[in-house]
Design a protein around this motif. Structure first.
Motif, PDB file in Angstrom:
ATOM      1  N   SER A  92       0.816  -1.222   0.000  1.00  0.00           N
ATOM      2  CA  SER A  92       0.000   0.000   0.000  1.00  0.00           C
ATOM      3  C   SER A  92       0.849   1.271   0.000  1.00  0.00           C
ATOM      4  N   GLY A  93       2.182   1.101   0.007  1.00  0.00           N
ATOM      5  CA  GLY A  93       3.076   2.258  -0.065  1.00  0.00           C
ATOM      6  C   GLY A  93       3.652   2.702   1.252  1.00  0.00           C
ATOM      7  N   GLU A  94       3.452   1.916   2.306  1.00  0.00           N
ATOM      8  CA  GLU A  94       3.993   2.266   3.624  1.00  0.00           C
ATOM      9  C   GLU A  94       5.438   1.782   3.724  1.00  0.00           C
ATOM     10  N   ILE A  95       6.344   2.624   3.276  1.00  0.00           N
ATOM     11  CA  ILE A  95       7.766   2.261   3.263  1.00  0.00           C
ATOM     12  C   ILE A  95       8.531   3.248   4.148  1.00  0.00           C
ATOM     13  N   ASN A  96       8.798   2.851   5.375  1.00  0.00           N
ATOM     14  CA  ASN A  96       9.499   3.719   6.322  1.00  0.00           C
ATOM     15  C   ASN A  96      10.762   3.032   6.841  1.00  0.00           C
ATOM     16  N   PHE A  97      11.522   2.473   5.898  1.00  0.00           N
ATOM     17  CA  PHE A  97      12.788   1.806   6.224  1.00  0.00           C
ATOM     18  C   PHE A  97      13.766   2.049   5.089  1.00  0.00           C
ATOM     19  N   GLU A  98      15.057   1.790   5.376  1.00  0.00           N
ATOM     20  CA  GLU A  98      16.107   2.034   4.375  1.00  0.00           C
ATOM     21  C   GLU A  98      16.773   0.757   3.880  1.00  0.00           C
ATOM     22  N   LYS A  99      16.502  -0.346   4.578  1.00  0.00           N
ATOM     23  CA  LYS A  99      17.076  -1.644   4.192  1.00  0.00           C
ATOM     24  C   LYS A  99      16.044  -2.721   4.500  1.00  0.00           C
ATOM     25  N   LEU A 100      15.814  -3.597   3.521  1.00  0.00           N
ATOM     26  CA  LEU A 100      14.839  -4.664   3.707  1.00  0.00           C
ATOM     27  C   LEU A 100      15.513  -6.016   3.563  1.00  0.00           C
ATOM     28  N   ILE A 101      15.326  -6.862   4.576  1.00  0.00           N
ATOM     29  CA  ILE A 101      15.905  -8.205   4.603  1.00  0.00           C
ATOM     30  C   ILE A 101      14.752  -9.205   4.647  1.00  0.00           C
ATOM     31  N   CYS A 102      14.940 -10.335   3.988  1.00  0.00           N
ATOM     32  CA  CYS A 102      13.845 -11.297   3.881  1.00  0.00           C
ATOM     33  C   CYS A 102      14.382 -12.727   3.935  1.00  0.00           C
ATOM     34  N   THR A 103      13.591 -13.635   4.499  1.00  0.00           N
ATOM     35  CA  THR A 103      13.953 -15.053   4.472  1.00  0.00           C
ATOM     36  C   THR A 103      13.545 -15.634   3.114  1.00  0.00           C
ATOM     37  N   PRO A 104      14.232 -16.687   2.660  1.00  0.00           N
ATOM     38  CA  PRO A 104      13.939 -17.268   1.339  1.00  0.00           C
ATOM     39  C   PRO A 104      12.483 -17.666   1.132  1.00  0.00           C
ATOM     40  N   SER A 105      11.861 -18.256   2.140  1.00  0.00           N
ATOM     41  CA  SER A 105      10.478 -18.707   1.972  1.00  0.00           C
ATOM     42  C   SER A 105       9.492 -17.547   1.837  1.00  0.00           C
ATOM     43  N   MET A 106       9.791 -16.412   2.454  1.00  0.00           N
ATOM     44  CA  MET A 106       8.916 -15.242   2.356  1.00  0.00           C
ATOM     45  C   MET A 106       9.191 -14.428   1.100  1.00  0.00           C
ATOM     46  N   MET A 107      10.338 -14.671   0.472  1.00  0.00           N
ATOM     47  CA  MET A 107      10.707 -13.925  -0.732  1.00  0.00           C
ATOM     48  C   MET A 107       9.735 -14.201  -1.873  1.00  0.00           C
ATOM     49  N   ILE A 108       9.138 -15.372  -1.885  1.00  0.00           N
ATOM     50  CA  ILE A 108       8.167 -15.730  -2.930  1.00  0.00           C
ATOM     51  C   ILE A 108       7.002 -14.734  -2.913  1.00  0.00           C
ATOM     52  N   LYS A 109       6.556 -14.386  -1.715  1.00  0.00           N
ATOM     53  CA  LYS A 109       5.454 -13.431  -1.585  1.00  0.00           C
ATOM     54  C   LYS A 109       5.928 -12.005  -1.853  1.00  0.00           C
ATOM     55  N   LEU A 110       7.128 -11.688  -1.375  1.00  0.00           N
ATOM     56  CA  LEU A 110       7.651 -10.329  -1.497  1.00  0.00           C
ATOM     57  C   LEU A 110       8.026  -9.987  -2.943  1.00  0.00           C
ATOM     58  N   SER A 111       8.390 -10.995  -3.724  1.00  0.00           N
ATOM     59  CA  SER A 111       8.827 -10.765  -5.104  1.00  0.00           C
ATOM     60  C   SER A 111       7.742 -10.129  -5.969  1.00  0.00           C
ATOM     61  N   LYS A 112       6.496 -10.252  -5.537  1.00  0.00           N
ATOM     62  CA  LYS A 112       5.385  -9.660  -6.294  1.00  0.00           C
ATOM     63  C   LYS A 112       5.350  -8.139  -6.178  1.00  0.00           C
ATOM     64  N   LEU A 113       6.165  -7.604  -5.257  1.00  0.00           N
ATOM     65  CA  LEU A 113       6.182  -6.154  -5.035  1.00  0.00           C
ATOM     66  C   LEU A 113       7.364  -5.480  -5.741  1.00  0.00           C
ATOM     67  N   GLY A 114       7.815  -6.097  -6.824  1.00  0.00           N
ATOM     68  CA  GLY A 114       8.964  -5.553  -7.555  1.00  0.00           C
ATOM     69  C   GLY A 114       8.758  -4.123  -8.022  1.00  0.00           C
ATOM     70  N   LYS A 115       7.531  -3.795  -8.464  1.00  0.00           N
ATOM     71  CA  LYS A 115       7.255  -2.444  -8.967  1.00  0.00           C
ATOM     72  C   LYS A 115       7.271  -1.405  -7.849  1.00  0.00           C
TER      73      LYS A 115
END
Length: 229
Positions: free
Chosen positions: A104-127
């Motif tokens: 939804s655009g709530e980005i209040n961080f400067e570095k994002l770290i992710c576990t491999p299993s959650m990356m599948i879901k996060l990869s959809k937010l490439g744009k």
């Protein structure tokens, strides 16, 4: 219009011969005449236009002297790993709900770290994350099971080395307040990383065409690397 402070800085420094990092750091610091703690920055022009392929560098380097920056780190992980991420120093930790907030655009961080299993879901937010340079990447160590190491590295002083389409790389080696030897250690770490990147890519001739050093509000000086990269 140039400020009075800027008018007092040396002129036409681009016409001076290139000098080594040890000589230029004190000069650059002397030009740091603002009230805040200016960054000491490097700028490289690389030979990324090759006949057979285009060289694109994107990596991270752990700065031995630190970066002098406070980085707000967010972690996307499973609930079972949330406590570990928080204890390692992560500022924001979450799972599916956090991903929806990012969407939804709530980005209040400067570095994002992710576990491999959650990356599948996060990869959809490439744009959403891609244009901001925040998408986690295994090559950069931000997609990992070892959250403690990734968070510690991001917090202790980590710099990203990435060229734009024209072959320019900009990276900070610390602050004016840093001791000279700290800045030199950080500089050497970046040079070593560029050497490794050259060996990992098929580069015809030298990778680094030119290098400059400056401060946030100062003027730039030609930098002599002292070796062929």
């Amino acid at each position: 219009m140039m400020s009075k402070r800027f008018k007092k800085l040396p002129e036409k420094t681009f016409e001076l011969p290139a000098e080594g990092i040890e000589k230029l750091i004190p000069i650059v610091k002397k030009n740091c005449t603002t009230k805040f703690d200016e960054s000491v920055d490097l700028s490289f022009q690389i030979n990324n236009k090759q006949k057979k392929n285009e060289i694109n560098i994107r990596t991270v380097v752990n700065l031995p002297g630190g970066s002098g920056k406070k980085v707000k780190v967010a972690v996307v992980c499973e609930d079972s790993k949330s406590a570990d991420a928080k204890s390692a120093g992560a500022d924001i930790v979450g799972g599916d709900d956090f991903i929806e907030k990012i969407k939804s655009g709530e980005i209040n961080f400067e570095k994002l770290i992710c576990t491999p299993s959650m990356m599948i879901k996060l990869s959809k937010l490439g744009k959403v994350l891609g244009p901001k340079g925040l998408m986690p990447n295994p090559k950069l160590g931000s997609v990992t099971e070892d959250l403690k190491k990734a968070i510690t590295d991001a917090k202790s002083g980590q710099a990203e080395i990435r060229n734009d389409k024209d072959g320019n790389i900009g990276v900070s080696i610390g602050k004016k307040s840093f001791a000279d030897d700290k800045l030199i250690k950080n500089y050497n770490a970046i040079i070593e990383t560029l050497e490794k990147e050259k060996s990992n890519n098929t580069v015809k001739g030298e990778l680094v065409k030119s290098a400059f050093i400056t401060s946030t509000m100062g003027v730039s000086y030609k930098l002599k690397i002292g070796k062929s990269i």
